[in-house]
Design an enzyme around this catalytic site. Structure first.
Site, PDB file in Angstrom:
ATOM      1  N   HIS A 423       6.957   1.198   1.398  1.00 53.63           N
ATOM      2  CA  HIS A 423       8.066   0.885   0.504  1.00 53.63           C
ATOM      3  C   HIS A 423       7.863   1.422  -0.915  1.00 53.63           C
ATOM      4  O   HIS A 423       8.778   1.367  -1.745  1.00 53.63           O
ATOM      5  CB  HIS A 423       8.298  -0.629   0.453  1.00 53.63           C
ATOM      6  CG  HIS A 423       9.737  -1.017   0.491  1.00 53.63           C
ATOM      7  ND1 HIS A 423      10.688  -0.379  -0.273  1.00 53.63           N
ATOM      8  CD2 HIS A 423      10.400  -1.965   1.192  1.00 53.63           C
ATOM      9  CE1 HIS A 423      11.876  -0.932  -0.060  1.00 53.63           C
ATOM     10  NE2 HIS A 423      11.733  -1.882   0.833  1.00 53.63           N
ATOM     11  N   ARG A 424       6.682   1.954  -1.216  1.00 56.18           N
ATOM     12  CA  ARG A 424       6.494   2.614  -2.504  1.00 56.18           C
ATOM     13  C   ARG A 424       7.188   3.965  -2.525  1.00 56.18           C
ATOM     14  O   ARG A 424       7.599   4.451  -3.597  1.00 56.18           O
ATOM     15  CB  ARG A 424       5.000   2.821  -2.790  1.00 56.18           C
ATOM     16  CG  ARG A 424       4.165   1.561  -2.895  1.00 56.18           C
ATOM     17  CD  ARG A 424       2.694   1.895  -2.997  1.00 56.18           C
ATOM     18  NE  ARG A 424       2.226   2.666  -1.839  1.00 56.18           N
ATOM     19  CZ  ARG A 424       0.982   3.147  -1.708  1.00 56.18           C
ATOM     20  NH1 ARG A 424       0.098   2.972  -2.677  1.00 56.18           N
ATOM     21  NH2 ARG A 424       0.643   3.822  -0.628  1.00 56.18           N
TER      22      ARG A 424
END
Length: 452
Positions: A423-424
């Site tokens: 999710h980064r």
């Protein structure tokens, strides 16, 4: 004749040690150049070691089950003096009193560095090598030169206390520690007095009433399996991945009846005999096409540079369950392959992995991974990212079930996909779009796959 030692070569990919699994030769055997003499297990794969030249096996320094550092001697050969002087590997030199390596009597390569096993990476430019570690039953000092008349010299009287410990492999030593057993009290039944796991268990069984130490119930119903090799490397990688990146998963269920019909048609074509496509290869092709619209899933997070690195190629990892644990061999530049080529590559890759013959270099460098849990009858799962990658796609089992079709309900072939992402690098919208693109291709593959 001259005697030359062969040390564990640099196997590449940052691997600094290997466990000797089995010898394929014995003392006295005559070997030829490139004949397989041993199998070693790295943290990534089982590797066969070929003989570096023609000769006769004079001495085996390491027993199966022992972990050996790169540069540590494995075997000594008697070779023709002329051949040895020309191109034989140099035996590791013993340090002098000041700690500096003693001059070597053997020849070096043209650039002054020791030669390495062909195909397994180059030695560091500095020529530095790990310090040799003492092994049970072997002198801590460098072994004396071997001659035909004395293949196994008597133990040195100057050996350190470490070298005088009872002879046992690392797993047996660990087993003994867990049971509180002093190996000095155990009689070895193995070759040349080697203490085996059975010797330790027998000692425990005979001393279960001894109050001086912990008691162990005879005939335990537990089985202890050493964590090493591929299993250990996989565990370490999964822990790093699970706690090193924020991971999320999205799911999509798709009517793949058109895909299954296409596969059936392609399998009937004679020219597809050698690379007949299966579901996994079609899903892989759909993923490769979907990457074009959402390249973020084919990226990695570079902490050191504080950058996101987006690859303009796709090195596709295919998770494979093998008797030695989970492996993820990589298909290089998979995005450039046709469906037939991709199918053949996946089949070859799986066969090699199951046989334990995947080269270490083929188990790294992936940019995105597919894992097929459907072959185990599982509908869906939440896969963990391969370290260094931004996405992994899990493919579930195809089920025949009632499904909405052409305004009614029909029995269709349905598949669930699960995409885990970092999710980064990838947000929810990008992950959902990517998964939806794969689903659309699988729902109507003929209009897309026949054009690429």
């Amino acid at each position: 004749m001259a005697v030359r030692e062969f040390a564990l070569p640099d196997l590449g990919e940052g691997l600094t040690e290997s466990e000797l699994v089995a010898w394929k030769v014995a003392v006295g055997d005559t070997v030829q150049l490139n004949q397989i003499i041993a199998e070693v297990e790295t943290a990534k794969a089982l590797v066969e070691l070929p003989a570096p030249y023609d000769g006769r096996v004079a001495r085996l320094f390491v027993e199966p089950g022992v972990t050996v550092a790169v540069g540590e001697p494995l075997v000594a050969f008697e070779v023709d003096a002329g051949e040895a002087a020309a191109d034989a590997p140099v035996a590791p030199a013993a340090p002098d009193a000041a700690g500096a390596p003693a001059p070597s009597a053997g020849g070096l390569s043209a650039d002054g560095r020791e030669p390495t096993l062909v195909g397994y990476g180059a030695r560091p430019e500095s020529g530095a090598r790990p310090a040799r570690r003492a092994r049970p039953g072997l002198a801590a000092t460098a072994p004396a030169p071997v001659t035909p008349a004395a293949a196994a010299p008597a133990p040195s009287t100057t050996a350190t206390a470490l070298a005088e410990r009872p002879r046992a492999t690392p797993p047996v030593r660990k087993f003994a520690r867990e049971l509180g057993v002093d190996l000095a009290s155990v009689a070895g039944s193995g070759d040349r007095g080697l203490i085996t796991r059975g010797d330790v268990q027998l000692y425990v069984d005979q001393h279960t009433t001894d109050s001086a130490g912990p008691t162990v119930e005879a005939g335990s119903r537990e089985k202890r399996i050493p964590i090493r090799g591929v299993r250990k490397a996989t565990a370490d990688a999964m822990v790093r991945s699970a706690f090193g990146a924020p991971q999320a998963t999205v799911f999509l269920t798709v009517d793949v009846t058109p895909t299954m019909e296409l596969i059936a048609r392609l399998r009937e074509r004679a020219e597809q005999t050698e690379a007949r496509p299966g579901l996994l290869s079609v899903v892989a092709k759909a993923l490769l096409l979907a990457v074009r619209r959402t390249p973020e899933v084919n990226s990695r997070w570079d902490d050191a540079a504080n950058e996101i690195v987006e690859a303009e190629y796709v090195h596709l990892g295919i998770a494979a369950a093998t008797p030695r644990g989970l492996m993820v061999p990589v298909i290089r530049d998979a995005d450039r392959m046709t469906l037939g080529d991709l199918s053949g590559a996946i089949r070859s890759l799986a066969e090699t992995a199951r046989a334990g013959r995947t080269a270490p270099a083929d188990l790294s460098g992936g940019t995105i991974t597919i894992t097929n849990v459907g072959v185990f009858g599982v509908d869906a799962g939440t896969p963990i990212l391969t370290p260094g990658e931004a996405a992994i796609l899990a493919v579930g089992a195809v089920r025949r079930q009632p499904w909405e079709h052409d305004g009614g309900i029909a029995l269709r072939q349905v598949l669930t996909l699960a995409l885990t992402f970092d999710h980064r690098i990838v947000d929810g919208e990008q992950a959902s779009r990517f998964l939806a693109d794969i689903g659309r291709i699988l729902a109507d593959p003929a209009s897309v796959l026949t054009l690429v």
